[in-house]
Design a protein around this motif. Structure first.
Motif, PDB file in Angstrom:
ATOM      1  N   ASN A  76       0.807  -1.220   0.000  1.00 12.35           N
ATOM      2  CA  ASN A  76       0.000   0.000   0.000  1.00 12.35           C
ATOM      3  C   ASN A  76       0.843   1.276   0.000  1.00 12.35           C
ATOM      4  OD1 ASN A  76      -2.291  -1.583   0.106  1.00 12.35           O
ATOM      5  ND2 ASN A  76      -2.378  -1.543   2.335  1.00 12.35           N
ATOM      6  N   PHE A  77       2.146   1.140  -0.170  1.00  8.73           N
ATOM      7  CA  PHE A  77       3.066   2.269  -0.143  1.00  8.73           C
ATOM      8  C   PHE A  77       3.438   2.634  -1.588  1.00  8.73           C
ATOM      9  CE2 PHE A  77       7.475   3.954   0.648  1.00  8.73           C
ATOM     10  CZ  PHE A  77       7.082   5.077   1.366  1.00  8.73           C
ATOM     11  N   GLY A  78       3.233   3.910  -1.947  1.00 11.19           N
ATOM     12  CA  GLY A  78       3.471   4.319  -3.321  1.00 11.19           C
ATOM     13  C   GLY A  78       4.155   5.666  -3.435  1.00 11.19           C
ATOM     14  N   TRP A  79       4.392   6.079  -4.668  1.00 13.10           N
ATOM     15  CA  TRP A  79       5.023   7.358  -4.973  1.00 13.10           C
ATOM     16  C   TRP A  79       4.143   8.122  -5.949  1.00 13.10           C
ATOM     17  CZ3 TRP A  79       5.779   8.277 -10.089  1.00 13.10           C
ATOM     18  CH2 TRP A  79       5.833   7.176 -10.936  1.00 13.10           C
ATOM     19  N   TYR A  80       4.407   9.423  -6.065  1.00 11.25           N
ATOM     20  CA  TYR A  80       3.744  10.235  -7.073  1.00 11.25           C
ATOM     21  C   TYR A  80       4.647  11.414  -7.446  1.00 11.25           C
ATOM     22  CZ  TYR A  80       2.261  12.806  -2.869  1.00 11.25           C
ATOM     23  OH  TYR A  80       2.230  13.462  -1.670  1.00 11.25           O
ATOM     24  N   VAL A  81       4.511  11.843  -8.663  1.00 13.98           N
ATOM     25  CA  VAL A  81       5.239  13.001  -9.167  1.00 13.98           C
ATOM     26  C   VAL A  81       4.286  13.740 -10.101  1.00 13.98           C
ATOM     27  CG1 VAL A  81       6.283  11.733 -11.097  1.00 13.98           C
ATOM     28  CG2 VAL A  81       7.385  13.802 -10.236  1.00 13.98           C
ATOM     29  N   GLY A  82       4.325  15.067 -10.055  1.00 13.55           N
ATOM     30  CA  GLY A  82       3.382  15.808 -10.873  1.00 13.55           C
ATOM     31  C   GLY A  82       3.852  17.193 -11.231  1.00 13.55           C
TER      32      GLY A  82
END
Length: 151
Positions: A76-82
Motif C-alpha cells: 500500500n506504499f506508493g510514490w507520485y510526481v506531478g
C-alpha cells in the motif's frame, strides 16, 4: 446552456466513477500552513487540487492544480510526481500571482481504514506577486504532510 449542463454532468459522472480522496495538507507553502486537498483518479494517475488559506500578516491564499503520475513501491506504499499551476492572491497588496509547480511525494493507503497519509515537496516558480507578499522566483518551496479520506 444545454452544453454547459452536459459538460457538468459528464464531469460529475466521471468523478463518481473514479477514486477520490478529500483531506488536508499541513505545512503547505508560504500562503499558510494549511491546504484543503482533493484528489481525483484518472486511470492509474490522478489530479490534485489544493486551496491554501491565509497567512495572518499578508492574507495570502492560493489554488493549486497538479496532474500526478503514480506508482507502487510495495503493497500500500506508493510514490507520485506531478506538474501543474498555482494561482495566488495577496490581499494586503491586492496582487494576483501565478506559479508553475511540481510535486514529488510518497503515500501510504491504509487497508483496514479508508485513509491515506502522504509526505511531499512542492517546488514552484512564482510570477507576478511582489516580494512584499513573500513571493517571486523560486520562493514557493514547501513540504507538507497530507491526510485524506478515501471515498
Amino acid at each position: 446552456k444545454k452544453i454547459v449542463i452536459a459538460i457538468v454532468a459528464l464531469f460529475a459522472f466521471s468523478a463518481a466513477a473514479n477514486a477520490q480522496n478529500l483531506g488536508v495538507r499541513l505545512g503547505g507553502g508560504h500562503a499558510g500552513q494549511f491546504e484543503a486537498s482533493y484528489q481525483m483518479g484518472l486511470g492509474s494517475n490522478r489530479v490534485e487540487f489544493d486551496l491554501g488559506l491565509g497567512r495572518s500578516d499578508e492574507n495570502v491564499f492560493h489554488l493549486v492544480g497538479i496532474y500526478q503520475w503514480t506508482g507502487n513501491i510495495v503493497d500500500n506504499f506508493g510514490w507520485y510526481v506531478g506538474i501543474g499551476g498555482q494561482v495566488g492572491y495577496c490581499q494586503h497588496h491586492h496582487d494576483l500571482g501565478l506559479a508553475l509547480v511540481g510535486q514529488l511525494g510518497v503515500e501510504y493507503n491504509f487497508s483496514a481504514i479508508p485513509f491515506q497519509i502522504s509526505f511531499d515537496v512542492r517546488p514552484g516558480y512564482e510570477f507576478l506577486l511582489p516580494a512584499e507578499c513573500g513571493a517571486g522566483g523560486w520562493n514557493s518551496w514547501s513540504a507538507a504532510l497530507g491526510i485524506r479520506y478515501r471515498f
